[in-house]
Scaffold this active site. Sequence first.
Site, short mmCIF file in Angstrom:
data_model
loop_
_atom_site.label_atom_id
_atom_site.label_comp_id
_atom_site.label_asym_id
_atom_site.label_seq_id
_atom_site.Cartn_x
_atom_site.Cartn_y
_atom_site.Cartn_z
NE ARG A 1 -10.85 -9.11 -3.80
CZ ARG A 1 -11.35 -8.45 -4.61
NH1 ARG A 1 -11.68 -8.73 -6.09
NH2 ARG A 1 -10.78 -6.31 -5.02
CE LYS B 1 -3.83 -2.09 2.48
NZ LYS B 1 -4.22 -1.77 1.39
#
Length: 514
Positions: free
Chosen positions: A362, A288
Amino acid sequence: MTALTLSTAAAPGLRADAIVIGVAKGAGGPSVAPGAEAVDKAYDGRLAGVLETLGASGAEGEVTKLPAPAGFKAPVVVAVGLGAEPEKDAGFDAEALRRAAGAAARALAGAKKAAFALPLAEAADAGVVAEGVLLGAYSFDAYKESAKETKAAKRNGNGNGKAPLAEAALLGGKPRDKAYKAAIERAAAVAEELNRARDLVNTPPNDLNPEAFAAVAQAAAKEHGIKVQVLDEKALTKGGYGGILGVGAGSASGPRLVKLSYTSPKAKKSLAFVGKGITYDSGGISLKPAGHNETMKCDMAGAAAVFAAVVSAARLGLEVNVTGWLALAENMPSGSATRPGDVLRMYSGKTVEVLNTDAEGRLVLADALWAASQEKPDAIIDVATLTGAMMLALGSRTYGIMANDDAFRSAVHEAAEESGEPAWPMPLPEHLRKGMDSPTADIANMGERMGGGLVAGLFLREFVGEGITWAHLDIAGPAFNEGGPFGYTPKGGTGTAVRTLVRVAELAAAGELG
């Protein structure tokens, strides 16, 4: 946690640090809400005018303090805004009462006892006021040193050095009425577990890794008679949980899959709740950028919500079987971390090409969803701080709901709104599925950039067992409040989705879910 009592005492003679009353925003200025008649009478019926002179309007969340009238044993009256005055013969909205009670409780940090003279037309109103008080009085002080001048007074969520409100008496309540007692007992159970979820979200990741989270779940399960199973790295490897293992591969803290099972001998329905539990998300190799890491301890908020909901169901004795699946991992970059381009074989047997290691939630959910599906529950709901795209779509206070069944999506949405948790139904457009086609694997973990939150929902749907009703809650926006506190919502972890899940479980127990 703040102690709750129901009281039939009159406001003037009650010994307390403050009397809380409601003020509505009317067309002609503020108006005193029902429940505060004795207080208004002590001001010779001119309390609304006094409040208007002090600048109060009755706007939602507005708090105005003024000296109590002569003869009152409490020294202060706290007037809290309820928002717009309801139509004639209509009561105040439950969420308005909940938020007002929360704002007042937060404003009374440091007080030992407060009497809440808010509108209580029925037992349900007592429940929402109690819930607002308990959630509004929340503080997270585990890492703050006690104030030197008063060691017993620890800092609350606003950092003002005052202890949370110690006791709240709900005036107008009926202590001997079963419905009123049940309402505040429910509020206490749900609020206590929701606040525990907030604690977990707020706990720094150096103290809450997957193993530590699993230990908290094990302790709570033992306390409340919930069956618990924890799969560590060896068990996950043996079982073929490639998604959870792949996400946790770069961390020194191994992943875990925790299964919590609450069963009722009278249950006719079974529910499975699945929570994303990334105890810290660096993005992995797809690191990130600066400015996006600081709050990533909150990436396990979905698992915290599921944990709290299962424990709440057990404490309430709901006549429904509820299984919670906590998919726990820490997403870190290292020499052993999963790389973009790697292919993982999931628990379902499907292979996934990892195009972005920051789309990790996910992957852990996929394994847990398939595990939950093997037990053939009547419905599955997963909860996750899954996509920034959902925040762009719905903002920071509303979460999105996707489902493979329109009626079930509507039922979950109604449960969320009824619980006071803003949510919005979202579609699963079939044309977006093609974007996840992979030349190497069965599916890729990324698709089209536009509609990224919906793409994530479509990915998860691939791992729900055939014929099982399923909904996906993307709570990325409201799970962590980076702004100032409002209503009963503190800064930091919010506990979003706990109340929705509990309400869904209650509806299932009553045979009223879909």
